[in-house]
Design a protein around this motif. Structure first.
Motif, mmCIF file in Angstrom:
data_model
loop_
_atom_site.group_PDB
_atom_site.id
_atom_site.type_symbol
_atom_site.label_atom_id
_atom_site.label_comp_id
_atom_site.label_asym_id
_atom_site.label_seq_id
_atom_site.Cartn_x
_atom_site.Cartn_y
_atom_site.Cartn_z
ATOM 1 N N ASP A 183 21.559 -26.069 -32.929
ATOM 2 C CA ASP A 183 21.505 -27.075 -32.241
ATOM 3 C C ASP A 183 22.709 -28.603 -32.114
ATOM 4 O O ASP A 183 22.413 -29.065 -31.551
ATOM 5 C CB ASP A 183 20.019 -27.407 -31.886
ATOM 6 C CG ASP A 183 19.298 -28.880 -33.023
ATOM 7 O OD1 ASP A 183 19.794 -28.379 -33.806
ATOM 8 O OD2 ASP A 183 18.476 -28.839 -32.728
ATOM 9 N N GLY A 184 24.070 -28.139 -33.403
ATOM 10 C CA GLY A 184 24.136 -29.578 -32.992
ATOM 11 C C GLY A 184 25.337 -29.588 -34.369
ATOM 12 O O GLY A 184 25.227 -28.239 -35.066
ATOM 13 N N VAL A 185 26.453 -29.951 -34.526
ATOM 14 C CA VAL A 185 27.312 -29.877 -35.814
ATOM 15 C C VAL A 185 25.844 -31.149 -36.454
ATOM 16 O O VAL A 185 25.584 -32.109 -37.190
ATOM 17 C CB VAL A 185 28.378 -31.099 -35.729
ATOM 18 C CG1 VAL A 185 29.124 -30.800 -36.746
ATOM 19 C CG2 VAL A 185 29.289 -30.451 -35.292
ATOM 20 N N ARG A 232 35.692 -33.840 -23.556
ATOM 21 C CA ARG A 232 34.523 -34.583 -23.902
ATOM 22 C C ARG A 232 33.831 -33.488 -24.173
ATOM 23 O O ARG A 232 33.155 -32.626 -23.813
ATOM 24 C CB ARG A 232 33.384 -34.975 -23.174
ATOM 25 C CG ARG A 232 32.818 -36.104 -23.663
ATOM 26 C CD ARG A 232 32.413 -37.436 -22.009
ATOM 27 N NE ARG A 232 31.157 -37.779 -23.094
ATOM 28 C CZ ARG A 232 31.488 -39.111 -23.567
ATOM 29 N NH1 ARG A 232 32.736 -39.399 -23.823
ATOM 30 N NH2 ARG A 232 29.941 -39.613 -24.294
ATOM 31 N N THR A 233 33.442 -32.916 -26.175
ATOM 32 C CA THR A 233 33.322 -31.845 -26.264
ATOM 33 C C THR A 233 31.986 -32.352 -27.457
ATOM 34 O O THR A 233 31.767 -32.803 -28.026
ATOM 35 C CB THR A 233 33.694 -31.424 -27.554
ATOM 36 O OG1 THR A 233 35.326 -30.867 -26.968
ATOM 37 C CG2 THR A 233 33.881 -29.822 -27.989
ATOM 38 N N PHE A 234 30.768 -31.024 -26.589
ATOM 39 C CA PHE A 234 29.944 -30.556 -27.083
ATOM 40 C C PHE A 234 29.465 -30.058 -27.392
ATOM 41 O O PHE A 234 29.750 -28.572 -27.317
ATOM 42 C CB PHE A 234 28.324 -31.414 -26.040
ATOM 43 C CG PHE A 234 28.289 -32.478 -25.734
ATOM 44 C CD1 PHE A 234 27.176 -33.749 -26.502
ATOM 45 C CD2 PHE A 234 28.764 -33.274 -24.357
ATOM 46 C CE1 PHE A 234 27.150 -34.544 -25.649
ATOM 47 C CE2 PHE A 234 29.157 -34.381 -23.566
ATOM 48 C CZ PHE A 234 28.087 -35.333 -24.418
ATOM 49 N N VAL A 235 28.755 -30.050 -29.069
ATOM 50 C CA VAL A 235 28.151 -28.568 -29.822
ATOM 51 C C VAL A 235 26.593 -28.543 -29.595
ATOM 52 O O VAL A 235 26.286 -29.947 -29.870
ATOM 53 C CB VAL A 235 28.882 -28.627 -31.784
ATOM 54 C CG1 VAL A 235 27.783 -27.507 -31.823
ATOM 55 C CG2 VAL A 235 29.664 -28.549 -31.443
ATOM 56 N N ARG A 236 26.290 -27.699 -28.535
ATOM 57 C CA ARG A 236 24.658 -27.609 -28.739
ATOM 58 C C ARG A 236 24.261 -25.688 -29.114
ATOM 59 O O ARG A 236 24.768 -25.316 -28.884
ATOM 60 C CB ARG A 236 24.607 -27.964 -27.457
ATOM 61 C CG ARG A 236 25.353 -27.254 -25.854
ATOM 62 C CD ARG A 236 25.381 -27.892 -24.773
ATOM 63 N NE ARG A 236 23.965 -28.187 -24.687
ATOM 64 C CZ ARG A 236 23.693 -28.263 -22.808
ATOM 65 N NH1 ARG A 236 24.315 -29.213 -22.752
ATOM 66 N NH2 ARG A 236 22.371 -28.329 -22.982
ATOM 67 N N SER A 237 22.571 -25.695 -28.619
ATOM 68 C CA SER A 237 22.569 -24.207 -28.937
ATOM 69 C C SER A 237 22.193 -23.753 -27.341
ATOM 70 O O SER A 237 21.772 -24.342 -26.825
ATOM 71 C CB SER A 237 21.046 -24.832 -29.487
ATOM 72 O OG SER A 237 20.320 -23.417 -29.922
#
Ligand code: ADP
Ligand code: ASP
Ligand code: MG
Length: 424
Positions: A183-185, A232-237
């Motif tokens: 769910d993220g870094v 604008r970059t998001f890491v998510r699940s």
């Protein structure tokens, strides 16, 4: 209304149920009135299987070179993404969403000619933008583009991340969401250290180091592109309930934002620990200590496309000569030894030694720029656990330490706790 690029990795599209779940994530954003383009990876394990098939094909008659035609490699390994893009388009259509799949050549996503590790040069975004404006969702096959030779080219392992960020830049998306199985870094790989903590934000420079030093959560090139084009970059699940509260939050979606360092208010000294397995060390003993020796060693290695990393030079045992030790990926050792053997007369060394199965563990943090003693704490912590250090390299914001393979996990956990990263 916003324009959003959503990327789903291999585990997120691993089977038909998961593809259906991905479609629900997409539907949520479409229903909220956003323009959406999706990038998909192959089903997890698929690319490995395809690469394995290529590697098991017979070699060219009369040659024992371990190489195959890179254009045909690309034709084969790009096929996994073709399947998932079509399947997701169908899943979306079944939910009443206007969706269409796109292969790299159809957009086109133009790349250079480096088959197997191509770089994106340009993306024709106009048609995708026009269709998004008409409410159509573009489902783009990641990992692939069209080379100058008019053939499929793949972007290197993990390349769908780069496809996504590049498309986000090309269509001027407000956001690029990289959906994966975490769910993220985190402060380190949560599979190795369960006490790892999720970061709310991480600076581009730090993410770049984390990715290049082994954290495969994002491909290095995708971070470079996000940084250059300010995506604008998001890491998510993708495994969270697509309709859970907050999942559709436009400005603060759940996950980790990769951003400019100025956006991070509470900067820690150390942000994370990364590790890269399968490093090998090569030592050339008793070289003459004269100008041109390094060039004679590393020139031919570079020409053979062998990536040399840590380099250590010291006085040889009898004090009259010098020894040169450096690391290369384990998979390149044989090739490197061959190149160095072919150039033995020009280089002028006595013996050559090599050792594979090593691991590089790295401590990363922008705060290191202004703090002394960060490296010393790492060395002390590893020494207390009896872990021997074989080589060290540092830069302004990272320290990398080479150790024996079996100590990898212990070293990661030791450093993670030495810098207090397991405490919230
Ligand atoms: P995908 O198939 O979605 O592209 P990857 O397997 O390429 O996913 O990347 C996600 C994996 O990256 C996670 O499962 C995790 O084990 C690994 N990983 C390594 N380092 C980190 C980190 N610092 N934070 C989060 N994940 C990490
Ligand atoms: N399927 C490709 C790979 O496994 C690309 C990706 O998933 O990003 O490397
Ligand atoms: Mg990946």
């Amino acid at each position: 209304m916003a324009r959003i690029v959503m990327k789903f990795g291999g585990t997120s599209v691993a089977d038909l149920d998961r593809i259906h779940n991905v479609a629900r994530h997409v539907k949520r954003e479409v229903d909220a009135g956003h323009e959406v383009a999706v990038v998909v990876s192959a089903m997890s394990g698929k690319t490995n299987e395809l690469v394995g098939w290529v590697q098991n094909m017979p070699k060219v008659a009369g040659s024992n070179a371990p190489f195959y035609d890179a254009r045909e490699y690309d034709a084969i390994v790009a096929s996994g993404e073709q399947v998932t893009s079509g399947l997701l388009a169908i899943a979306l259509q079944s939910m009443g969403i206007n969706a269409r799949s796109w292969q790299g050549w159809q957009i086109p996503i133009r790349t250079d000619n480096a088959h197997g590790a191509a770089r994106i040069l340009d993306i024709e975004g106009a048609e995708i933008i026009r269709r998004m404006g008409e409410g159509q969702v573009a489902v783009v096959a990641g990992f692939q583009g069209l080379g100058p030779d008019n053939r499929l080219a793949t972007l290197g392992r993990g390349g769908s991340d780069t496809s996504a960020v590049a498309i986000a830049a090309a269509v001027k998306a407000d956001r690029c969401d990289i959906y994966t199985d975490v769910d993220g870094v985190y402060t380190t790989d949560p599979r190795i250290e369960p006490k790892a903590r999720r970061l709310k934000k991480i600076a581009f420079e730090e993410m770049l180091e984390m990715a290049s030093l082994g954290a495969k959560v994002l491909q290095v090139r995708s971070v470079e592109l996000a940084m250059v084009h300010k995506v604008r970059t998001f890491v998510r699940s993708s495994f969270e309930d697509p309709d859970a509260p907050g999942m559709g939050d436009l400005l603060n979606p759940p996950g980790t934002l990769i951003c400019d360092e100025e956006e991070i208010v509470e900067q820690e000294v150390v942000t994370g620990i990364a590790y890269a397995k399968d490093e090998a060390q090569i030592s050339l003993r008793r070289l003459s200590d004269r100008p041109g020796v390094s060039a004679a060693i590393f020139g031919p290695l570079a020409e053979a496309h062998i990536n040399v990393d840590m380099i250590v030079q010291n006085i040889s045992e009898d004090g009259s000569k010098t020894d040169m030790t450096f690391t290369v990926p384990s998979g390149d050792v044989d090739k490197a030894l061959r190149v160095l053997g072919d150039n033995k007369d020009k280089i002028g060394y006595d013996v050559i030694q090599s050792e594979a199965g090593l691991v590089k563990v790295s401590v990363i943090g922008i705060g290191m720029r202004s703090h002394a003693g960060v490296a010393a704490s790492a060395f002390r912590a590893l020494a207390d656990k009896g872990i021997n250090i074989k080589a060290i390299t540092t830069s302004e914001i990272k320290i990398s330490i080479l150790i024996d393979g079996p100590y990898a996990e212990l070293a990661v956990r030791t450093l993670h706790s030495a810098y207090g990263l397991d405490k919230s």
